[in-house]
Scaffold this active site. Structure first.
Site, short mmCIF file in Angstrom:
data_model
loop_
_atom_site.label_atom_id
_atom_site.label_comp_id
_atom_site.label_asym_id
_atom_site.label_seq_id
_atom_site.Cartn_x
_atom_site.Cartn_y
_atom_site.Cartn_z
N ARG A 62 6.24 1.53 12.86
CA ARG A 62 7.52 1.13 12.28
C ARG A 62 7.51 1.46 10.80
O ARG A 62 6.49 1.85 10.26
CB ARG A 62 7.77 -0.38 12.52
CG ARG A 62 6.53 -1.20 12.24
CD ARG A 62 6.82 -2.50 11.61
NE ARG A 62 7.52 -2.36 10.36
CZ ARG A 62 6.94 -2.07 9.18
NH1 ARG A 62 5.63 -1.83 9.09
NH2 ARG A 62 7.67 -1.99 8.09
N ALA A 74 10.45 3.31 7.93
CA ALA A 74 11.23 4.54 8.01
C ALA A 74 10.37 5.82 7.90
O ALA A 74 10.45 6.69 8.79
CB ALA A 74 12.32 4.52 6.94
N ARG A 89 15.41 4.85 17.48
CA ARG A 89 15.94 3.83 16.57
C ARG A 89 17.06 4.48 15.75
O ARG A 89 16.92 5.64 15.33
CB ARG A 89 14.86 3.29 15.63
CG ARG A 89 13.79 2.49 16.35
CD ARG A 89 12.89 1.73 15.38
NE ARG A 89 13.52 0.52 14.88
CZ ARG A 89 12.97 -0.23 13.93
NH1 ARG A 89 11.81 0.10 13.38
NH2 ARG A 89 13.58 -1.34 13.52
N GLN A 91 7.33 -9.02 9.52
CA GLN A 91 6.60 -7.89 8.91
C GLN A 91 5.88 -8.33 7.63
O GLN A 91 4.80 -7.84 7.33
CB GLN A 91 7.58 -6.75 8.55
CG GLN A 91 8.06 -5.95 9.73
CD GLN A 91 9.37 -6.47 10.27
OE1 GLN A 91 9.69 -7.65 10.15
NE2 GLN A 91 10.16 -5.61 10.88
N ASP A 107 15.79 2.22 4.46
CA ASP A 107 15.86 2.99 5.70
C ASP A 107 16.88 4.12 5.61
O ASP A 107 16.79 5.11 6.33
CB ASP A 107 16.18 2.08 6.88
CG ASP A 107 14.97 1.23 7.20
OD1 ASP A 107 14.78 0.21 6.51
OD2 ASP A 107 14.18 1.63 8.07
N ASN A 114 18.41 -1.56 4.46
CA ASN A 114 17.00 -1.94 4.55
C ASN A 114 16.92 -3.18 5.45
O ASN A 114 17.93 -3.69 5.94
CB ASN A 114 16.43 -2.20 3.16
CG ASN A 114 14.92 -2.36 3.18
OD1 ASN A 114 14.21 -1.54 3.77
ND2 ASN A 114 14.41 -3.42 2.57
N LYS A 115 15.70 -3.66 5.64
CA LYS A 115 15.45 -4.79 6.54
C LYS A 115 16.43 -5.94 6.31
O LYS A 115 16.74 -6.27 5.16
CB LYS A 115 14.01 -5.25 6.34
CG LYS A 115 13.54 -6.40 7.18
CD LYS A 115 13.81 -6.24 8.65
CE LYS A 115 13.26 -4.95 9.23
NZ LYS A 115 13.81 -4.69 10.61
O1 MRU Z 1 12.17 -2.65 11.48
P1 MRU Z 1 11.18 -2.02 10.56
O2 MRU Z 1 9.93 -2.83 10.39
O3 MRU Z 1 10.90 -0.59 10.90
O4 MRU Z 1 11.93 -2.02 9.15
C1 MRU Z 1 11.26 -1.49 8.03
C2 MRU Z 1 12.01 -1.63 6.78
O5 MRU Z 1 13.12 -2.09 6.73
C3 MRU Z 1 11.35 -1.05 5.56
O6 MRU Z 1 11.70 -1.77 4.42
C4 MRU Z 1 11.81 0.41 5.39
O7 MRU Z 1 11.69 1.12 6.58
C5 MRU Z 1 11.04 1.10 4.34
S1 MRU Z 1 9.35 1.35 4.81
C6 MRU Z 1 8.60 2.24 3.57
#
Ligand code: MRU
Length: 355
Positions: free
Chosen positions: A58, A60, A101, A206, A247, A257-258
């Site tokens: 997981r 991006a 995704r 996470q 993302d 982003n998350k």
């Molecule tokens: O659902 P995830 O864990 O893949 O989400 C990840 C995030 O939102 C990160 O902040 C983003 O991908 C940047 S990772 C360098």
């Protein structure tokens, strides 16, 4: 700007989520960290698509890299006369990987690079080798970008600062070193960052399961907070920056982003805390004008209704589980990429750097 020489990468960059063995892609299974450290071997592009969807891998940049290796695996299982024939035959696998995704643009970006690599193969050249070379390049460029962003982002932070980060943006989410976590690593290494706070990042945790574990591997002290403690933390004056990854960054600087990033950006502005987004240019999507055009992934509500596989919410309760949100550009103080920093981003400033 901080000097590269001040960062001891052997000390500050231990974890690797993706390993290419020559005939399989081994992914550090992020569903079971931190107490179980185990790799899952993917031997086909279907395995890789499933691993991306299931969050075995997981983050991006990491899902883009994994998808590129997925194309290499797909190439091994087909007979093609030449690169053009291979490109035609590989298209279903590419589409399956792309659909794993929806929100992180790095996935489509990496697959587009693989398509271009095939298209550039000269007659008589080995197209499988070209795919493998491109995958390696994508991975190596990501690591180099992270190290460059680490230096550039840390330079914005005043010595003695506290930072809050969200989700996991570290080595686990990239080829190594991380984006926002790379800035934090570089900032700790040169004494600019004195206090690190990480949100739990419900519902998938996470922050709690991955970020504080990963920082611990490098000997970096971090304090975990509940997501709901973030505004209170800002009010106490212990953090001067919120530093997050992305993302997808749109042409006007709006950033997906998350889930929870948006409320952090609002709370930061209210408390005079600066807000930094750190992401490689592979996360910049100049073809998407603004944030409301981004598809936001919604995952199984079961992620909210249960904890570690055990239901904790009364039967019959409904849940809604969007896993990303969009921080509007006017709440962002700086977007840090390996190509440069966009301060107070808007469409004109983004265009000036990314064309
Ligand atoms: O659902 P995830 O864990 O893949 O989400 C990840 C995030 O939102 C990160 O902040 C983003 O991908 C940047 S990772 C360098």
């Amino acid at each position: 700007m901080t000097q590269d020489a001040s960062i001891d990468y052997d000390r500050y960059d231990h974890v690797r989520p993706i390993r290419w063995t020559g005939d399989a892609l081994e992914l550090l299974d992020q569903r079971v960290l931190p107490f179980t450290v185990v790799h899952e071997a993917c031997r086909s592009s279907e395995d890789v698509a499933e691993a991306i969807h299931a969050l075995t891998v997981r983050g991006a940049p990491a899902i883009g890299i994994a998808a590129a290796w997925g194309v290499v695996l797909a190439g091994r299982s087909l007979e093609a006369g030449d690169a053009a024939d291979a490109a035609r035959q590989l298209e279903p696998a590419l589409q399956q990987l792309n659909a794993a995704r929806p929100t992180a643009v790095n996935l489509a970006w990496a697959l587009a690079r693989m398509r271009r690599a095939l298209a550039a193969v000269a007659p008589g050249q080995d197209w499988r080798e070209a795919l493998e070379r491109e995958s390696r390049a994508i991975e190596a460029e990501d690591l180099a970008a992270n190290r460059a962003m680490g230096r550039a982002g840390a330079a914005l932070i005043a010595p003695g600062s506290g930072v809050l980060t969200h989700c996991n943006t570290g080595s686990l989410a990239t080829a190594g070193f991380g984006t926002a976590l790379g800035v934090i690593r570089a900032g700790v290494a040169d004494g600019r960052v004195e206090r690190v706070f990480a949100t739990e990042t419900r519902p998938w945790n996470q922050g709690a399961r991955l970020t504080v574990w990963e920082l611990g591997q490098d000997g970096i002290d971090a304090t975990l907070i509940a997501d709901s403690a973030a505004a209170h933390l800002m009010k106490t004056g212990q953090v001067q920056w919120v530093v997050v990854g992305a993302d997808r960054i749109c042409a006007n600087g709006d950033t997906a982003n998350k889930i929870g990033t948006y409320q952090l950006a609002i709370a930061a502005r209210h408390h005079g805390v600066k807000f930094m987004v750190v992401a490689p240019s592979s996360t910049v999507d100049m073809a998407t004008a603004s944030g409301e055009l981004i598809e936001i992934e919604e995952r199984d509500p079961a992620e909210l209704l249960a904890f570690r596989g055990k239901r904790v919410v009364a039967e019959g309760v409904r849940a809604w589980n969007p896993v990303f949100d969009v921080a509007p550009h006017d709440l962002i103080d700086a977007i840090v990429t390996e190509q440069g920093v966009v301060e107070r981003p808007d469409a004109a400033r983004m265009r000036a750097l990314f064309g």
